[in-house]
Design a protein around this motif. Structure first.
Motif, short mmCIF file in Angstrom:
data_model
loop_
_atom_site.label_atom_id
_atom_site.label_comp_id
_atom_site.label_asym_id
_atom_site.label_seq_id
_atom_site.Cartn_x
_atom_site.Cartn_y
_atom_site.Cartn_z
N ILE A 72 -51.48 27.13 7.05
CA ILE A 72 -51.88 26.87 8.43
C ILE A 72 -50.92 25.90 9.10
O ILE A 72 -50.51 26.11 10.25
CB ILE A 72 -53.34 26.35 8.49
N TRP A 73 -50.53 24.84 8.40
CA TRP A 73 -49.58 23.88 8.99
C TRP A 73 -48.22 24.52 9.20
O TRP A 73 -47.52 24.20 10.17
CB TRP A 73 -49.46 22.63 8.11
N GLY A 74 -47.81 25.42 8.33
CA GLY A 74 -46.56 26.15 8.53
C GLY A 74 -46.61 27.03 9.76
O GLY A 74 -45.64 27.09 10.52
N ILE A 75 -47.73 27.70 9.97
CA ILE A 75 -47.90 28.53 11.17
C ILE A 75 -47.86 27.65 12.42
O ILE A 75 -47.25 28.01 13.42
CB ILE A 75 -49.21 29.35 11.09
N MET A 117 -49.42 11.98 0.13
CA MET A 117 -47.96 12.06 0.16
C MET A 117 -47.45 13.38 -0.39
O MET A 117 -46.48 13.94 0.12
CB MET A 117 -47.36 10.88 -0.62
N TRP A 118 -48.07 13.92 -1.44
CA TRP A 118 -47.61 15.17 -2.03
C TRP A 118 -47.73 16.33 -1.06
O TRP A 118 -46.88 17.20 -1.00
CB TRP A 118 -48.36 15.48 -3.33
N PHE A 119 -48.81 16.36 -0.29
CA PHE A 119 -48.96 17.40 0.72
C PHE A 119 -47.83 17.32 1.73
O PHE A 119 -47.27 18.34 2.15
CB PHE A 119 -50.32 17.29 1.41
N SER A 120 -47.46 16.10 2.13
CA SER A 120 -46.36 15.93 3.08
C SER A 120 -45.04 16.40 2.50
O SER A 120 -44.22 16.98 3.21
CB SER A 120 -46.27 14.46 3.50
N VAL A 121 -44.84 16.17 1.21
CA VAL A 121 -43.61 16.64 0.57
C VAL A 121 -43.59 18.17 0.55
O VAL A 121 -42.56 18.79 0.85
CB VAL A 121 -43.49 16.06 -0.86
N PHE A 122 -44.72 18.79 0.21
CA PHE A 122 -44.78 20.26 0.22
C PHE A 122 -44.60 20.80 1.63
O PHE A 122 -43.94 21.82 1.84
CB PHE A 122 -46.10 20.75 -0.37
N PHE A 123 -45.18 20.12 2.62
CA PHE A 123 -45.00 20.54 4.00
C PHE A 123 -43.54 20.43 4.42
O PHE A 123 -43.03 21.28 5.15
CB PHE A 123 -45.89 19.74 4.96
N ALA A 125 -41.00 20.91 2.52
CA ALA A 125 -40.33 22.09 1.95
C ALA A 125 -40.59 23.33 2.80
O ALA A 125 -39.67 24.12 3.07
CB ALA A 125 -40.80 22.32 0.52
N ILE A 126 -41.83 23.50 3.25
CA ILE A 126 -42.16 24.66 4.08
C ILE A 126 -41.47 24.58 5.44
O ILE A 126 -40.92 25.56 5.94
CB ILE A 126 -43.69 24.79 4.23
#
Length: 141
Positions: A72-75, A117-123, A125-126
């Motif tokens: 959803i954040w990528g979209i 923080m991990w979610f932000s790192v994955f975001f 990357a996306i």
């Protein structure tokens, strides 16, 4: 009336892109609000499978829910870039790397405030994959 609305609003490809981009951004934002604030209610619905917990290193996490949020954040990030780029082109300018970085910083700070923080790192990357995709598909005009 319908013909004049079509002729004046919907014929232009830029206008359609802005309208649909804002619509996708709004829907994604509303879905994210629902999943953030009404998670207890959603656990009992069809989307309850997203809340499946997995034990890992002594703790539990929900990988499907994390992937859903990242999607959803990528979209939202993609539709924001597209709408902003169309508006910049319509105004006579081109979108540069500083504007993309500014949009990314806003999204990154938002993910830090809402998630860990991990979610932000994955975001990150996306978002990087989205920007790379747009760079390679659109080329260097």
């Amino acid at each position: 009336m319908a013909k004049s609305l079509y002729r004046n609003i919907w014929v232009s490809e830029q206008t359609r892109t802005v309208i649909l981009g804002v619509f996708i951004l709004s829907i994604s934002f509303l879905i994210e609000i629902i999943f953030l604030f009404f998670s207890r209610d959603i656990e009992t619905t069809f989307f309850g499978f997203l809340f499946l917990e997995v034990d890992l290193f002594g703790g539990t996490f929900t990988p499907l829910l994390i992937l859903f949020h990242l999607f959803i954040w990528g979209i939202m990030f993609f539709s924001t870039i597209v709408v902003y780029a169309i508006i910049r082109e319509y105004a006579g300018g081109n979108m540069n790397i500083l504007e993309i970085a500014g949009l990314f910083i806003v999204f990154f700070i938002s993910t830090l405030l809402l998630f860990d923080m991990w979610f932000s790192v994955f975001f990150t990357a996306i978002a990087g994959a989205i920007v790379a995709y747009l760079y390679f598909t659109l080329g260097n005009d």
